[in-house]
Design a protein around this motif. Sequence first.
Motif, PDB file in Angstrom:
ATOM      1  N   ILE A 247      52.045  38.599  33.399  1.00 39.45           N
ATOM      2  CA  ILE A 247      51.217  39.502  33.475  1.00 39.45           C
ATOM      3  C   ILE A 247      50.665  39.896  34.966  1.00 39.45           C
ATOM      4  N   LEU A 248      50.415  38.687  35.528  1.00 33.50           N
ATOM      5  CA  LEU A 248      50.124  39.057  37.204  1.00 33.50           C
ATOM      6  C   LEU A 248      51.204  38.825  37.915  1.00 33.50           C
ATOM      7  N   HIS A 249      52.381  38.573  37.515  1.00 34.01           N
ATOM      8  CA  HIS A 249      53.824  38.483  38.438  1.00 34.01           C
ATOM      9  C   HIS A 249      53.661  37.839  39.604  1.00 34.01           C
ATOM     10  N   THR A 250      53.248  36.748  39.471  1.00 33.92           N
ATOM     11  CA  THR A 250      53.122  35.867  40.656  1.00 33.92           C
ATOM     12  C   THR A 250      53.959  34.692  40.518  1.00 33.92           C
ATOM     13  N   GLY A 251      54.232  33.807  41.261  1.00 39.55           N
ATOM     14  CA  GLY A 251      55.066  32.503  41.152  1.00 39.55           C
ATOM     15  C   GLY A 251      54.243  31.146  40.880  1.00 39.55           C
ATOM     16  N   PRO A 252      54.709  29.989  41.297  1.00 42.70           N
ATOM     17  CA  PRO A 252      53.948  28.860  41.085  1.00 42.70           C
ATOM     18  C   PRO A 252      52.726  28.755  41.773  1.00 42.70           C
ATOM     19  N   TRP A 253      52.648  29.344  43.005  1.00 46.15           N
ATOM     20  CA  TRP A 253      51.407  29.394  43.974  1.00 46.15           C
ATOM     21  C   TRP A 253      50.265  30.109  43.377  1.00 46.15           C
ATOM     22  N   GLY A 254      50.648  31.174  42.557  1.00 49.96           N
ATOM     23  CA  GLY A 254      49.729  31.969  41.905  1.00 49.96           C
ATOM     24  C   GLY A 254      49.043  31.030  40.866  1.00 49.96           C
ATOM     25  N   LEU A 255      49.874  30.532  40.120  1.00 48.86           N
ATOM     26  CA  LEU A 255      49.458  29.648  39.151  1.00 48.86           C
ATOM     27  C   LEU A 255      48.675  28.364  39.369  1.00 48.86           C
ATOM     28  N   GLY A 256      49.102  27.788  40.579  1.00 49.93           N
ATOM     29  CA  GLY A 256      48.086  26.653  41.473  1.00 49.93           C
ATOM     30  C   GLY A 256      46.808  27.367  41.567  1.00 49.93           C
ATOM     31  N   LEU A 257      46.669  28.667  42.026  1.00 45.64           N
ATOM     32  CA  LEU A 257      45.308  29.256  42.312  1.00 45.64           C
ATOM     33  C   LEU A 257      44.447  29.398  41.070  1.00 45.64           C
ATOM     34  N   LEU A 308      41.201  39.672  40.635  1.00 43.58           N
ATOM     35  CA  LEU A 308      40.155  39.842  39.779  1.00 43.58           C
ATOM     36  C   LEU A 308      40.317  38.659  38.612  1.00 43.58           C
ATOM     37  N   SER A 309      41.358  38.161  38.458  1.00 44.05           N
ATOM     38  CA  SER A 309      41.700  37.054  37.495  1.00 44.05           C
ATOM     39  C   SER A 309      40.866  35.756  37.907  1.00 44.05           C
ATOM     40  N   LEU A 310      41.165  35.558  39.439  1.00 42.32           N
ATOM     41  CA  LEU A 310      40.509  34.341  40.223  1.00 42.32           C
ATOM     42  C   LEU A 310      38.905  34.374  40.252  1.00 42.32           C
ATOM     43  N   ILE A 311      38.521  35.566  40.137  1.00 44.50           N
ATOM     44  CA  ILE A 311      36.812  35.603  40.113  1.00 44.50           C
ATOM     45  C   ILE A 311      36.481  35.458  38.862  1.00 44.50           C
ATOM     46  N   ALA A 312      37.097  36.023  37.770  1.00 46.31           N
ATOM     47  CA  ALA A 312      36.822  35.651  36.396  1.00 46.31           C
ATOM     48  C   ALA A 312      36.830  34.187  36.099  1.00 46.31           C
ATOM     49  N   LEU A 313      38.042  33.433  36.458  1.00 45.26           N
ATOM     50  CA  LEU A 313      38.110  32.218  36.286  1.00 45.26           C
ATOM     51  C   LEU A 313      37.053  31.128  36.886  1.00 45.26           C
TER      52      LEU A 313
END
Length: 409
Positions: A247-257, A308-313
Motif C-alpha cells: 500500500i505504501l510501497h516502501t521497504g524494510p526501513w519504512g516498516l521499521g518506522l 500520514l500513516s506514521l502520524i496515525a500510528l
Amino acid sequence: MSTLDPSLFKQRNFVHFWIGQIASSFGFQMLSVGIGWQVYDLTDSALALGLVGLFQFLPHLLLTLVVGHVADRYNRRIICFCTRLTMALTVSVLAFGNLTDTISVNMIYTCAVMLGIARAFEMPASQAILPNLVSAKDLSKAVSAIASAREISVIVGPALGGLIYLLGASTLYFTSTACFIVSCAIMALLKYDYIAKEKAPINLTHLLGGLRFIKHNKIIFGAVSMDMFAVLLGGATALLPIVAKDILHTGPWGLGLLRCAPAVGALLMSIYLARSPLQHSVGKIMYAAVALFGVSTIIFGLSEHLWLSLIALFVLGATDMISVVIRSTLVQLETPDDMRGRVSAANSIFIGSSNQLGEFESGVTAALFGTVPAIVIGGIGTIGIVGIWMYLFPSLLKRSSLEVEPKEP
C-alpha cells in the motif's frame, strides 16, 4: 529521568525497581530479535516464527491460576528475582548452543517454553509489587514511569539487538543474559517490606479469585474488557508488513518506522502522564482515548502516504497509553493487596489474549475482505465498543479520579 516526576526518583525502592524493569525489558526485547532472526534463518518458515510466540504464550495461559496464587502467597521480590534468574540461565543455553554449534530449532522452542513459564510468574508479581513500593497518590505516576521504561526498551531494544547480532548470535544472547543478571542483582537490593500472608486453603474458589473479583468489580471489568476488545478489533500490527510493501510501497526501513511510531507516541504520552497525572474525569478520558484509538486506526487503514500513516500510528500509540495507564492504575487501586497477584494474572490474560487473538482476527478479516477493509472495519468496531461499553458500564464513565473513591452504597 529528569523528564519524569523528580519526586519518584527520590524514592530509592522505586528507582531500584524501575532500573530492574528496564534491564529485564531490554534483555527480552534484544532476545526477541535474536530468536526471531535465527529461527527464520534455520527454518525459512513463517510458521516456525509463529510457533515461537505460541510456545511463549501457552504457558502463560495454562498457568494463569497458579501464578496469581503464588504472587499473592509468597514474597514478590523473590519471585521476580527467581524468574529473571531463570531467564538468564535459559538464554545462556542459547548462547552456548551457538558457541558449540549445537543450536537447533527444537532447542529454541524448548527455551521459548521456559521463557514463557518464567514470564508467566514474573508478570503478576512485578505488577502486584508496585503498590507496595509507592504511595497511593504516586501510583499513577509510577505506572506511567514504568510504562515509559517499557516503551524505551521497545523502541531501542530491537534496534540494539539487531546491531549486536551482527557480531554473532552468541554475542547477542550473552548480552541479553547480562541484562537479566543485572536485573536480578537490582531486585536483590530492593527493600521490600514483605508481610507473610495467612495461609488460606488452596482450592478452586481461591485460585479463581482474580477472575471472580474482576467480574464483580464493574470499574475494573469495564476497563479491562473494553481495552481487550479495542486491541482485539483495532490492532493492525500483524498487517504492517503488507501495508508497508503493497500500500505504501516502501521497504524494510519504512516498516521499521511504522513499527516504531506507536511506541514513540506511547513513550511521549507516558512521560507526559508521569509529570502531569490525570486528576479529573478519568472515566470519560478513557472512553475518549479508546474512541480516538479507533479513529486513528481508520485513518491508518485509509492512508496511502507514509507520513500520514506514521502520524496515525503515533496518535494510536499515545491514546492506547492513556487507556493503559488508567486501566492499570484502577486495577491496582481497586484490588486488595492480598489479591493483587491473582487479579494481575487474570488481567495479563485479558491483555495477552487480545494481542494474540487480535493478530489472528486481523489476518482472517484481511484474507476475507482485504487489508484496507480489515483495518477500517477494526477501527469502526472499536468505536462501536466504546458506545456499547458506555451503556454497559456507566460507573466507569462516571469515575472521577485515579485515587481511592468511596464505594457506592
